[in-house]
Design a protein around this motif. Structure first.
Motif, short mmCIF file in Angstrom:
data_model
loop_
_atom_site.label_atom_id
_atom_site.label_comp_id
_atom_site.label_asym_id
_atom_site.label_seq_id
_atom_site.Cartn_x
_atom_site.Cartn_y
_atom_site.Cartn_z
N PRO A 168 -53.80 -12.16 27.28
CA PRO A 168 -54.32 -13.08 28.30
C PRO A 168 -55.22 -14.12 27.64
CG PRO A 168 -54.58 -10.79 28.98
CD PRO A 168 -54.20 -10.76 27.53
N MET A 169 -55.04 -15.37 28.02
CA MET A 169 -55.79 -16.42 27.33
C MET A 169 -56.07 -17.59 28.27
SD MET A 169 -54.92 -18.11 23.64
CE MET A 169 -55.24 -16.51 22.89
N ALA A 170 -57.31 -18.02 28.28
CA ALA A 170 -57.68 -19.22 29.03
C ALA A 170 -57.32 -20.44 28.20
CB ALA A 170 -59.17 -19.20 29.32
N THR A 171 -56.84 -21.47 28.87
CA THR A 171 -56.55 -22.73 28.19
C THR A 171 -57.58 -23.77 28.59
OG1 THR A 171 -55.07 -23.56 29.92
CG2 THR A 171 -54.08 -22.22 28.17
N ARG A 172 -57.72 -24.77 27.75
CA ARG A 172 -58.64 -25.87 28.03
C ARG A 172 -57.85 -27.17 28.11
NH1 ARG A 172 -64.35 -24.71 25.02
NH2 ARG A 172 -64.18 -22.44 24.89
N ARG A 173 -58.21 -27.98 29.07
CA ARG A 173 -57.60 -29.31 29.18
C ARG A 173 -58.11 -30.19 28.05
NH1 ARG A 173 -57.32 -31.98 34.44
NH2 ARG A 173 -59.13 -33.07 33.60
N LEU A 174 -57.22 -30.95 27.46
CA LEU A 174 -57.60 -31.82 26.35
C LEU A 174 -58.77 -32.72 26.73
CD1 LEU A 174 -57.03 -32.89 23.49
CD2 LEU A 174 -55.33 -34.43 24.50
N ASP A 175 -58.72 -33.30 27.92
CA ASP A 175 -59.79 -34.22 28.34
C ASP A 175 -61.13 -33.52 28.57
OD1 ASP A 175 -58.47 -36.62 28.17
OD2 ASP A 175 -57.89 -36.69 30.28
N ASP A 176 -61.13 -32.18 28.66
CA ASP A 176 -62.36 -31.45 28.93
C ASP A 176 -63.02 -30.91 27.67
OD1 ASP A 176 -61.92 -31.86 31.62
OD2 ASP A 176 -61.02 -29.89 31.96
N ILE A 177 -62.40 -31.08 26.51
CA ILE A 177 -62.93 -30.51 25.27
C ILE A 177 -64.01 -31.45 24.73
CG2 ILE A 177 -62.39 -29.78 22.93
CD1 ILE A 177 -59.57 -29.08 23.95
N THR A 178 -65.25 -31.02 24.84
CA THR A 178 -66.37 -31.91 24.51
C THR A 178 -66.47 -32.19 23.02
OG1 THR A 178 -67.86 -29.99 24.43
CG2 THR A 178 -67.69 -31.17 26.52
N GLU A 179 -65.88 -31.34 22.19
CA GLU A 179 -65.95 -31.57 20.74
C GLU A 179 -65.15 -32.80 20.31
OE1 GLU A 179 -66.50 -27.06 21.16
OE2 GLU A 179 -65.40 -28.66 22.17
N ILE A 180 -64.24 -33.25 21.16
CA ILE A 180 -63.43 -34.43 20.82
C ILE A 180 -64.03 -35.66 21.49
CG2 ILE A 180 -61.15 -35.49 20.87
CD1 ILE A 180 -59.94 -32.74 21.14
#
Length: 294
Positions: free
Chosen positions: A120-132
């Protein structure tokens, strides 16, 4: 990410001198060897942020971290909870279920894509990744999950100039988006296909690799395709975008025509000297010369 000093010789490129090209590599598993953007890093004109949720691959990537390389263990997608299927061959790992009927058409694919674990794995939306903070060039290969990334990365992709994506022609996974789906989505973002980086064909079962007919019994499976901004509309790109697109196409793909178009547009704007195209051609010629042996 901290600033990276340019490598020796990097400043000599006619398109150098701007901020580094910010590369995002989603599915950075190093099983395929050096990525196409390696020359950009070697020349000191780029930095990469890579994403790889498979623990073993991520652990290997972290040994490469420095001022130009950063890696994060996130799964990038639609922001929802999913199940990562790990397979016998790590390159087949996917959030999608392998399609046994389609896999059965291809020699040894059922074995390689056999699921060994489900995580089981949570995904992150590209636009929500603060490191980018910036995205100029996206490389992505996540076994059928590319469309979700594009659909949930519109803000960052709006400033990008190049995308290398894996596209499928054969559905190896259930409900996998294929080339047609990805092409329509990327065109909606303002990208057009520029070149096939590579294509993968595979023997149709039951032919085996030792069979003398296998070279003539192959099926088109997938490819990596480079998309770029519409070359007929370079006038709408910023100076940074033109510099970055030219550098990417030159150093990562040896696609000199795009680089020359970017140089011509920058000359037209008075940003580069009129002699820049000749200087670039001379630089390419020097690179093509064999290195003297000692």
């Amino acid at each position: 990410m901290p600033s990276t000093p340019p490598a020796p010789g990097a400043a000599s490129h006619v398109l150098s001198g701007r901020r580094p090209v910010e590369i995002v590599d989603i599915g950075a598993n190093p099983i395929d060897g050096e990525p196409p953007y390696a020359p950009l890093l070697e020349q000191g004109v780029a930095r990469v942020t890579g994403f790889e949720p498979q623990e073993s691959a991520y652990a290997e990537l972290t040994t490469r971290e420095d001022g130009a390389h950063r890696y994060l263990p996130y799964a990038v997608g639609d922001g929802a909870e999913h199940t990562l299927r790990l397979c016998v061959e790590s390159g087949f790992a996917s959030m999608l279920e392998p399609d046994r009927a389609q896999l059965g058409l291809l020699t040894d694919f059922p074995r390689m894509a056999s699921v060994t674990d489900r995580i089981p794995m949570a995904t992150r939306r590209l636009d929500d990744i603060t490191e980018i903070e910036q995205l100029d060039y996206l490389k992505i290969d996540i076994q059928g999950g590319e469309l979700d990334v594009f659909r949930h990365g519109r803000r960052l992709l709006a400033r990008a100039v190049a995308v290398q994506t894996e596209v499928g022609f054969t559905r190896l996974y259930e409900d996998q988006p294929t080339f047609a789906d990805l092409d329509l989505e990327l065109r909606a973002h303002g990208f057009v296909p520029h070149l096939f980086v590579n294509t993968k064909t595979w023997p149709l079962a039951p032919l085996q690799w030792a069979d003398p007919l296998q070279e003539q019994a192959r099926h088109l499976v997938e490819a990596d395709v480079l998309y770029v901004r519409d070359l007929a509309r370079l006038d709408v790109l910023s100076e940074d975008q033109l510099h970055h697109l030219g550098l990417i196409c030159d150093l990562a793909y040896a696609s000199y025509g795009v680089t020359l178009l970017c140089i011509a547009e920058l000359v037209r704007r008075g940003v580069l000297d009129p002699d820049s195209a000749r200087i670039f051609r001379d630089q390419v010629a020097v690179r093509a010369q064999p290195t003297p042996s000692r």
